[in-house]
Enzyme design. Sequence first.
Site, PDB file in Angstrom:
ATOM      1  N   TYR A  81       0.698  -1.386   0.231  1.00  0.00           N
ATOM      2  CA  TYR A  81       0.075   0.063  -0.006  1.00  0.00           C
ATOM      3  C   TYR A  81       0.738   1.227  -0.011  1.00  0.00           C
ATOM      4  CZ  TYR A  81      -3.458   3.543   1.173  1.00  0.00           C
ATOM      5  OH  TYR A  81      -4.291   4.632   1.514  1.00  0.00           O
ATOM      6  N   ASP A 176       9.132   3.300   0.119  1.00  0.00           N
ATOM      7  CA  ASP A 176       8.329   3.641   0.753  1.00  0.00           C
ATOM      8  C   ASP A 176       8.244   3.337   2.160  1.00  0.00           C
ATOM      9  OD1 ASP A 176       5.708   4.699   2.167  1.00  0.00           O
ATOM     10  OD2 ASP A 176       4.448   3.759   0.421  1.00  0.00           O
ATOM     11  N   LYS A 204       3.802   9.485   8.751  1.00  0.00           N
ATOM     12  CA  LYS A 204       3.647   8.978  10.048  1.00  0.00           C
ATOM     13  C   LYS A 204       4.330   9.201  11.182  1.00  0.00           C
ATOM     14  CE  LYS A 204       0.458   5.503   8.122  1.00  0.00           C
ATOM     15  NZ  LYS A 204       0.480   4.589   6.874  1.00  0.00           N
TER      16      LYS A 204
HETATM   17  C1  LIG Z   1      -0.115   5.002   5.300  1.00  0.00           C
HETATM   18  C2  LIG Z   1       0.936   4.946   4.116  1.00  0.00           C
HETATM   19  C3  LIG Z   1       0.796   5.738   3.060  1.00  0.00           C
HETATM   20  C4  LIG Z   1      -0.130   6.806   2.816  1.00  0.00           C
HETATM   21  O1  LIG Z   1      -0.007   7.792   4.016  1.00  0.00           O
HETATM   22  P1  LIG Z   1      -1.246   8.609   4.081  1.00  0.00           P
HETATM   23  O2  LIG Z   1      -0.497   9.581   5.054  1.00  0.00           O
HETATM   24  O3  LIG Z   1      -2.337   7.809   5.068  1.00  0.00           O
HETATM   25  O4  LIG Z   1      -1.592   9.192   2.835  1.00  0.00           O
HETATM   26  C5  LIG Z   1       1.588   5.363   2.066  1.00  0.00           C
HETATM   27  N1  LIG Z   1       2.527   4.209   2.206  1.00  0.00           N
HETATM   28  C6  LIG Z   1       2.507   3.394   3.378  1.00  0.00           C
HETATM   29  C7  LIG Z   1       3.441   2.341   3.243  1.00  0.00           C
HETATM   30  C8  LIG Z   1       1.641   3.501   4.360  1.00  0.00           C
HETATM   31  O5  LIG Z   1       1.516   2.778   5.374  1.00  0.00           O
END
Ligand SMILES: *Cc1c(COP(=O)(O)O)cnc(C)c1O
Length: 368
Positions: A81, A176, A204
């Site tokens: 994701y 990511d 995050k």
């Molecule tokens: C949460 C998440 C995102 C998206 O971040 P948001 O701040 O919710 O838009 C992208 N990549 C990973 C791996 C994530 O866990």
Amino acid sequence: MILGHRPPAVVEAIRAQLERGWTFGAPTEGEVRLASLVSDRMPAIDMLRLVNSGTEATMSAVRLARAATGRRKLIKFAGGYHGHADSLLVDAGSGVATLGVPGTPGITPAAAEDTVVARFNALGDVESAMERWPKQVAAVIVEPVAGNMGVVLPTDGFLAGLRDVTRDSGSLLIFDEVITGFRIARGGAQELYGVTPDLTCLGKVLGGGLPIGAYGGRRDIMEQVAPAGPVYQAGTLSGNPLAVAAGLATLEALDHRVYHQLEATGGRVASALALAAAVAGVPLTVNRVGSMLTAFFTAGVVTDYDTAKRADTVQFAAWFRRLLPQGVLFPPSQFEAAFLSTAHDDDALAFLESALQESFSGVLADRR
Ligand SMILES: *Cc1c(COP(=O)(O)O)cnc(C)c1O
């Protein structure tokens, strides 16, 4: 919330910034300080750009990768994701590397057709895709530790293999690290596994619980972002001073001692889960790195999306509902990671351990 809710240092930093103002339409000193703190901890990041969410970070990084390579295709992994940008929300169902199809209503085939899906931990899938689309793949984007199909660790050599394949193919490697950055080690997964990506996406933990994201990496690539270069990306509230203040206070608190504590906490919870399940005779596989973990309700190893999906979600749901009345809120999905914080002290962990012992008994019966 790696430091728990309302840690005093973060409350104080936000309060102080509130008194000074929160939107100026110009970069602030805090933004520069946060950027240099990040690049100190992640030496692969020569330059970075702050945005407002992880979604913005990944979609901007992908645009930049396409611009920098002059290529269109993107390889992602099933079950990975990367926020909700159209090209990244591609159906994760098909295992082997194939052309993507839209995974949710509202995404046109055109938005998804350049996304290729490979299986996590299957380097061969990536190699085949590179052969099938020579000089067409702009980037491989990967959660170095998958956190959105439940926690799935990279097998030995997988990340290093991705580094080699992308380099040999003239593609970029995008980590990511929106979850793993500052969560599993001070310098994220790239430090823990010793693999250097071209671009990194963050979010995050970086904002200490306020909205933030960032993407950064090699100077020659980042210099192509406007205004230094031609690749447009901007945001009215990017680098918002409140989020930056919360992020700075959070990162400053994250010293080596904290990661030792989080490792011990994670280990203790993983053992408690395994023991409680074993006593109750419930098949369980616990995947963990540092303070992120998932308890999969399956006896088999979980190394990718297909094996994650073998978990018994009905049993998981029964277990989750048994924990709630005891005062324990686990993530409400089999395919989410549980995160531990420095606020999980000895008392909290002892409480959790006894709740876990209770929780598995009867799960088998509930299932029937
Ligand atoms: C949460 C998440 C995102 C998206 O971040 P948001 O701040 O919710 O838009 C992208 N990549 C990973 C791996 C994530 O866990």
